[in-house]
Design a protein around this motif. Structure first.
Motif, PDB file in Angstrom:
ATOM      1  N   ILE A   1       0.827  -1.200   0.000  1.00  0.00           N
ATOM      2  CA  ILE A   1       0.000   0.000   0.000  1.00  0.00           C
ATOM      3  C   ILE A   1       0.870   1.262   0.000  1.00  0.00           C
ATOM      4  O   ILE A   1       2.092   1.187   0.175  1.00  0.00           O
ATOM      5  N   ASP A   2       0.232   2.398  -0.176  1.00  0.00           N
ATOM      6  CA  ASP A   2       0.842   3.717  -0.050  1.00  0.00           C
ATOM      7  C   ASP A   2       2.052   3.901  -0.963  1.00  0.00           C
ATOM      8  O   ASP A   2       3.199   3.868  -0.527  1.00  0.00           O
ATOM      9  N   PHE A   3       1.776   4.125  -2.231  1.00  0.00           N
ATOM     10  CA  PHE A   3       2.841   4.293  -3.217  1.00  0.00           C
ATOM     11  C   PHE A   3       3.215   5.771  -3.421  1.00  0.00           C
ATOM     12  O   PHE A   3       3.641   6.165  -4.496  1.00  0.00           O
ATOM     13  N   GLU A   4       3.049   6.574  -2.393  1.00  0.00           N
ATOM     14  CA  GLU A   4       3.326   8.004  -2.521  1.00  0.00           C
ATOM     15  C   GLU A   4       4.804   8.343  -2.397  1.00  0.00           C
ATOM     16  O   GLU A   4       5.213   9.473  -2.662  1.00  0.00           O
ATOM     17  N   GLY A   5       5.619   7.399  -1.963  1.00  0.00           N
ATOM     18  CA  GLY A   5       7.050   7.656  -1.832  1.00  0.00           C
ATOM     19  C   GLY A   5       7.408   8.304  -0.504  1.00  0.00           C
ATOM     20  O   GLY A   5       6.576   8.436   0.388  1.00  0.00           O
ATOM     21  N   GLU A   6       8.666   8.702  -0.380  1.00  0.00           N
ATOM     22  CA  GLU A   6       9.159   9.300   0.861  1.00  0.00           C
ATOM     23  C   GLU A   6       8.457  10.629   1.139  1.00  0.00           C
ATOM     24  O   GLU A   6       8.414  11.513   0.272  1.00  0.00           O
ATOM     25  N   PRO A   7       7.926  10.786   2.358  1.00  0.00           N
ATOM     26  CA  PRO A   7       7.107  11.960   2.680  1.00  0.00           C
ATOM     27  C   PRO A   7       7.781  13.311   2.459  1.00  0.00           C
ATOM     28  O   PRO A   7       7.123  14.270   2.056  1.00  0.00           O
ATOM     29  N   ILE A   8       9.080  13.410   2.713  1.00  0.00           N
ATOM     30  CA  ILE A   8       9.713  14.725   2.612  1.00  0.00           C
ATOM     31  C   ILE A   8      10.459  14.920   1.292  1.00  0.00           C
ATOM     32  O   ILE A   8      11.132  15.933   1.108  1.00  0.00           O
ATOM     33  N   SER A   9      10.330  13.964   0.376  1.00  0.00           N
ATOM     34  CA  SER A   9      10.956  14.107  -0.944  1.00  0.00           C
ATOM     35  C   SER A   9      10.025  14.862  -1.886  1.00  0.00           C
ATOM     36  O   SER A   9       8.798  14.833  -1.726  1.00  0.00           O
ATOM     37  N   SER A  10      10.606  15.538  -2.870  1.00  0.00           N
ATOM     38  CA  SER A  10       9.793  16.275  -3.838  1.00  0.00           C
ATOM     39  C   SER A  10       9.018  15.305  -4.724  1.00  0.00           C
ATOM     40  O   SER A  10       9.368  14.127  -4.845  1.00  0.00           O
ATOM     41  N   LEU A  11       7.964  15.820  -5.364  1.00  0.00           N
ATOM     42  CA  LEU A  11       7.160  14.974  -6.237  1.00  0.00           C
ATOM     43  C   LEU A  11       7.984  14.447  -7.398  1.00  0.00           C
ATOM     44  O   LEU A  11       7.865  13.277  -7.781  1.00  0.00           O
ATOM     45  N   ASP A  12       8.848  15.287  -7.951  1.00  0.00           N
ATOM     46  CA  ASP A  12       9.702  14.848  -9.056  1.00  0.00           C
ATOM     47  C   ASP A  12      10.635  13.724  -8.615  1.00  0.00           C
ATOM     48  O   ASP A  12      10.868  12.766  -9.359  1.00  0.00           O
TER      49      ASP A  12
END
Length: 202
Positions: A46-57
């Motif tokens: 689940i939760d494929f949003e990536g590292e919370p404090i990393s930029s979207l790019d």
């Protein structure tokens, strides 16, 4: 020391060179035990949003597949460190069958036994996960052993450094967990460099 600093950076640079030409893919980016749901014989990520404090790019950019492998290995370390931390803060584990007349704390495992069990958990969980990953990956994507070791070490180093930044910003009282890991990883990298240097000495 300055000498250790220079040797460490030289080793990190060499590990980064091992990634040259390797395959980069879209990764989960924040892969850890909390992102895996197990239902009967199935596992769901689940939760494929990536590292919370990393930029979207940065989250969308292709990366080494060892980024997610390192994330899970670091998660095993966090799980063990969290238990040890809880015990040190007074979260003693009492025997559920202890009677009212038993001496308080008598069934609490000694710290040495706890640490040995947690170390064994980290080692066995990491080895089982890596073996499962290698079996599922297949031989067509298998790098040379030394290349894989370099890429995995670098990914773990990067993940621990990210965790230091995250904990400093959000949970300062947890920062000792990634700092200890970062120290251990750096020590192992320097030890590996020293062993290699001895092997090349005439």
């Amino acid at each position: 020391s300055c000498d250790h600093h220079a040797r460490l950076w030289a080793r990190v640079d060499a590990m980064a060179q091992a990634e040259a030409g390797s395959i980069c893919v879209r990764v989960h980016g924040d892969f850890h035990l909390g992102q895996v749901l197990v239902a009967q014989t199935d596992a769901y990520l689940i939760d494929f949003e990536g590292e919370p404090i990393s930029s979207l790019d940065a989250r969308r950019a292709p990366a080494s597949r060892y980024k997610d492998v390192a994330g899970m290995l670091r998660s095993f370390d966090y799980a063990a460190a969290s238990i040890a931390r809880s015990d040190m803060m007074g979260g003693a584990h009492m025997d559920a069958n202890a009677g009212a007349d038993d001496t308080p704390g008598a069934s609490v495992a000694p710290a040495e036994q706890r640490d040995a069990l947690l170390t064994r958990f980290r080692q066995q969980a990491s080895e089982a996960f890596l073996q499962g990953y290698r079996d599922a990956r297949g031989t067509d994507l298998t790098p040379a052993a030394d290349q894989e070791a370099a890429m995995l070490s670098l990914a773990q180093l990067e993940k621990a450094a990210y965790e230091v930044s995250y904990e400093a910003a959000h949970r300062p009282d947890w920062i000792s967990i990634p700092l200890c890991a970062l120290t251990e990883l750096a020590r192992n990298i320097l030890l590996s460099a020293a062993i290699d240097a001895e092997g090349k000495t005439p």
